[in-house]
Motif scaffolding. Structure first.
Motif, PDB file in Angstrom:
ATOM      1  N   GLY A  25     -17.875  10.875  62.172  1.00  0.00           N
ATOM      2  CA  GLY A  25     -17.705  12.685  62.162  1.00  0.00           C
ATOM      3  C   GLY A  25     -16.109  12.322  63.504  1.00  0.00           C
ATOM      4  N   GLN A  26     -15.599  11.803  63.797  1.00  0.00           N
ATOM      5  CA  GLN A  26     -14.573  11.997  64.676  1.00  0.00           C
ATOM      6  C   GLN A  26     -13.151  11.894  63.137  1.00  0.00           C
ATOM      7  N   ARG A  27     -11.745  12.770  63.157  1.00  0.00           N
ATOM      8  CA  ARG A  27     -10.902  13.236  62.819  1.00  0.00           C
ATOM      9  C   ARG A  27     -10.448  11.925  63.137  1.00  0.00           C
ATOM     10  N   ILE A  28      -9.974  10.972  61.659  1.00  0.00           N
ATOM     11  CA  ILE A  28      -8.347   9.947  62.574  1.00  0.00           C
ATOM     12  C   ILE A  28      -7.330  10.070  61.054  1.00  0.00           C
ATOM     13  N   SER A  29      -6.353  10.558  62.264  1.00  0.00           N
ATOM     14  CA  SER A  29      -4.673  10.704  61.717  1.00  0.00           C
ATOM     15  C   SER A  29      -3.960   9.054  62.091  1.00  0.00           C
ATOM     16  N   HIS A  30      -2.922   8.690  60.521  1.00  0.00           N
ATOM     17  CA  HIS A  30      -2.140   7.549  61.500  1.00  0.00           C
ATOM     18  C   HIS A  30      -1.352   8.172  61.290  1.00  0.00           C
ATOM     19  N   TYR A  31      -0.185   7.605  62.040  1.00  0.00           N
ATOM     20  CA  TYR A  31       1.665   7.730  62.057  1.00  0.00           C
ATOM     21  C   TYR A  31       2.358   6.746  62.030  1.00  0.00           C
ATOM     22  N   PHE A  32       3.400   6.439  61.266  1.00  0.00           N
ATOM     23  CA  PHE A  32       3.606   5.184  61.521  1.00  0.00           C
ATOM     24  C   PHE A  32       5.350   5.710  62.301  1.00  0.00           C
ATOM     25  N   LEU A  33       6.131   4.862  63.221  1.00  0.00           N
ATOM     26  CA  LEU A  33       6.888   5.587  64.754  1.00  0.00           C
ATOM     27  C   LEU A  33       7.833   4.667  64.009  1.00  0.00           C
ATOM     28  N   LEU A  34       9.065   5.008  63.213  1.00  0.00           N
ATOM     29  CA  LEU A  34      10.209   4.450  63.015  1.00  0.00           C
ATOM     30  C   LEU A  34      11.509   4.553  63.879  1.00  0.00           C
ATOM     31  N   GLY A  35      13.099   4.208  64.050  1.00  0.00           N
ATOM     32  CA  GLY A  35      13.861   4.434  64.309  1.00  0.00           C
ATOM     33  C   GLY A  35      14.845   4.290  63.549  1.00  0.00           C
ATOM     34  N   LEU A  36      16.039   3.932  63.558  1.00  0.00           N
ATOM     35  CA  LEU A  36      17.500   4.558  62.458  1.00  0.00           C
ATOM     36  C   LEU A  36      17.336   2.936  62.392  1.00  0.00           C
ATOM     37  N   SER A  37      17.370   1.461  61.145  1.00  0.00           N
ATOM     38  CA  SER A  37      17.851   0.456  60.691  1.00  0.00           C
ATOM     39  C   SER A  37      18.549   0.284  60.667  1.00  0.00           C
ATOM     40  N   LYS A  38      19.593  -1.328  61.722  1.00  0.00           N
ATOM     41  CA  LYS A  38      20.956  -1.612  61.419  1.00  0.00           C
ATOM     42  C   LYS A  38      21.176  -1.552  60.056  1.00  0.00           C
ATOM     43  N   VAL A  39      20.513  -2.554  59.206  1.00  0.00           N
ATOM     44  CA  VAL A  39      20.321  -3.464  58.529  1.00  0.00           C
ATOM     45  C   VAL A  39      20.740  -2.024  56.501  1.00  0.00           C
ATOM     46  N   ASP A  40      20.950  -0.920  57.338  1.00  0.00           N
ATOM     47  CA  ASP A  40      21.595  -0.091  55.864  1.00  0.00           C
ATOM     48  C   ASP A  40      22.320  -0.481  55.261  1.00  0.00           C
ATOM     49  N   ASN A  41      22.971  -1.548  56.081  1.00  0.00           N
ATOM     50  CA  ASN A  41      24.830  -1.299  55.748  1.00  0.00           C
ATOM     51  C   ASN A  41      25.905  -0.418  55.616  1.00  0.00           C
ATOM     52  N   GLY A  42      25.238   1.030  55.898  1.00  0.00           N
ATOM     53  CA  GLY A  42      26.339   1.825  55.606  1.00  0.00           C
ATOM     54  C   GLY A  42      26.103   2.907  54.425  1.00  0.00           C
ATOM     55  N   THR A  43      25.110   1.827  53.215  1.00  0.00           N
ATOM     56  CA  THR A  43      24.547   2.429  51.707  1.00  0.00           C
ATOM     57  C   THR A  43      24.068   3.512  51.724  1.00  0.00           C
ATOM     58  N   GLY A  44      22.797   4.134  52.834  1.00  0.00           N
ATOM     59  CA  GLY A  44      22.064   4.464  52.492  1.00  0.00           C
ATOM     60  C   GLY A  44      20.810   4.488  51.793  1.00  0.00           C
ATOM     61  N   ALA A  45      20.900   3.456  51.702  1.00  0.00           N
ATOM     62  CA  ALA A  45      19.728   2.984  50.410  1.00  0.00           C
ATOM     63  C   ALA A  45      18.673   3.078  51.082  1.00  0.00           C
ATOM     64  N   LEU A  46      18.126   2.530  52.395  1.00  0.00           N
ATOM     65  CA  LEU A  46      17.348   2.616  52.847  1.00  0.00           C
ATOM     66  C   LEU A  46      16.406   3.519  53.700  1.00  0.00           C
ATOM     67  N   GLN A  47      17.157   4.036  53.903  1.00  0.00           N
ATOM     68  CA  GLN A  47      16.984   5.326  54.083  1.00  0.00           C
ATOM     69  C   GLN A  47      16.275   6.353  53.615  1.00  0.00           C
ATOM     70  N   GLU A  48      17.076   6.419  52.036  1.00  0.00           N
ATOM     71  CA  GLU A  48      16.353   7.472  50.783  1.00  0.00           C
ATOM     72  C   GLU A  48      15.193   6.938  50.390  1.00  0.00           C
ATOM     73  N   GLN A  49      15.375   5.476  50.611  1.00  0.00           N
ATOM     74  CA  GLN A  49      13.414   5.037  50.521  1.00  0.00           C
ATOM     75  C   GLN A  49      12.307   5.095  51.473  1.00  0.00           C
ATOM     76  N   ILE A  50      12.854   5.406  52.920  1.00  0.00           N
ATOM     77  CA  ILE A  50      12.029   6.055  53.278  1.00  0.00           C
ATOM     78  C   ILE A  50      11.788   7.638  53.054  1.00  0.00           C
ATOM     79  N   LEU A  51      12.756   7.772  53.283  1.00  0.00           N
ATOM     80  CA  LEU A  51      12.727   9.532  52.646  1.00  0.00           C
ATOM     81  C   LEU A  51      11.535   9.751  51.598  1.00  0.00           C
ATOM     82  N   GLN A  52      11.315   8.680  50.798  1.00  0.00           N
ATOM     83  CA  GLN A  52      10.701   9.177  49.858  1.00  0.00           C
ATOM     84  C   GLN A  52       8.877   8.493  50.217  1.00  0.00           C
ATOM     85  N   GLU A  53       8.917   7.918  50.365  1.00  0.00           N
ATOM     86  CA  GLU A  53       7.828   7.083  50.809  1.00  0.00           C
ATOM     87  C   GLU A  53       7.129   8.184  51.786  1.00  0.00           C
TER      88      GLU A  53
END
Length: 255
Positions: free
Chosen positions: A27-55
């Motif tokens: 009977g209780q409402r539950i929400s979940h959230y994932f906590l992220l910072g910025l990745s150092k493995v994106d290699n400057g391409t922004g590809a991972l960040q774009e995937q996170i935005l879509q997700e």
């Protein structure tokens, strides 16, 4: 609230399909959230960040902040979590910080919280009189210059801890007076010591498990709240076992 590396989409999807798939429990409402910072493995391409935005646009459960997501920055991540809870969750009773490689029995968690104090409450696997590591090769090394005492104040292990919603604002206020440490669970304990707020022990021993027993009982997964797994992939098989135990008639623990 689940801290997870930006690149670890697999862990997020596994949680969404296992213990994170319910929005109402007892009977209780539950929400979940994932906590992220910025990745150092994106290699400057922004590809991972774009995937996170879509997700994020698909799932609406990602909170990302502008800091480098590394182990040494876990305390920053935790303080951002408290800040977000303070500003966005005024009607929430409790929150939990839980790592992504953890089995979480949300039914047992809610069952425990229905009987828990509603103010100045934090519980989990409480550690008392832990020695400070002075070994420079240790993951948890702290020089005396950073922390002169030989033992830490009581704290709850960072694998998962639960707290009443009045605490985030107080901890944030205390953090202005407590020197930062990168060991995030210890730092939360230091803030609570500054506030003179005591931790609450779990109602039963063994609800938060550090390892799966060598020979777990036939109803093990319905009897605990958390257990550390080898990795998030193991959660898929564990979840099948949990649902099987429920179908067999194993009852969740009455807390």
């Amino acid at each position: 609230m689940i801290p997870v590396a930006p690149s670890n989409r697999e862990a997020r999807d596994i949680i969404r399909n296992t213990w994170g798939n319910k929005s109402t429990v007892l009977g209780q409402r539950i929400s979940h959230y994932f906590l992220l910072g910025l990745s150092k493995v994106d290699n400057g391409t922004g590809a991972l960040q774009e995937q996170i935005l879509q997700e994020s646009q698909i799932n609406h459960d990602i909170l990302q902040s502008d800091f480098l997501d590394t182990y040494k920055n876990l305390t920053i991540k935790t303080m951002i979590m408290f800040e977000w809870l303070t500003s966005h969750c005024p009607n929430t009773s409790y929150a939990m910080k839980v790592d992504s490689d953890i089995f979480l029995n949300v039914h047992n968690l809610v069952n425990m919280l229905l009987r828990a104090p509603q103010n100045l409450y934090m519980t989990g696997e409480v550690v008392r009189n832990a020695a400070v590591s002075r070994n420079p090769n240790s993951k948890w090394y702290l020089p005396a210059a950073a922390f002169p005492q030989s033992t830490y104040p009581p704290y709850v292990m960072g694998l998962g801890y639960v707290f009443s919603q009045d605490l985030p604002k107080r901890i944030l206020e205390a953090s202005a007076h407590v020197r930062a440490l990168y060991i995030e669970d210890v730092y939360v304990g230091l803030c609570l010591r500054h506030l003179r707020i005591s931790l609450t022990d779990l109602p039963h021993h063994g609800l938060f498990r550090l390892t799966v027993p060598h020979t777990p009982s036939d109803c093990y997964w319905t009897s605990v709240i958390t257990t550390i797994l080898q990795d998030s992939k193991q959660l898929l098989s564990v979840w099948d076992q949990y649902e099987t135990q429920i179908r067999r008639g194993c009852l969740s623990r009455h807390l």
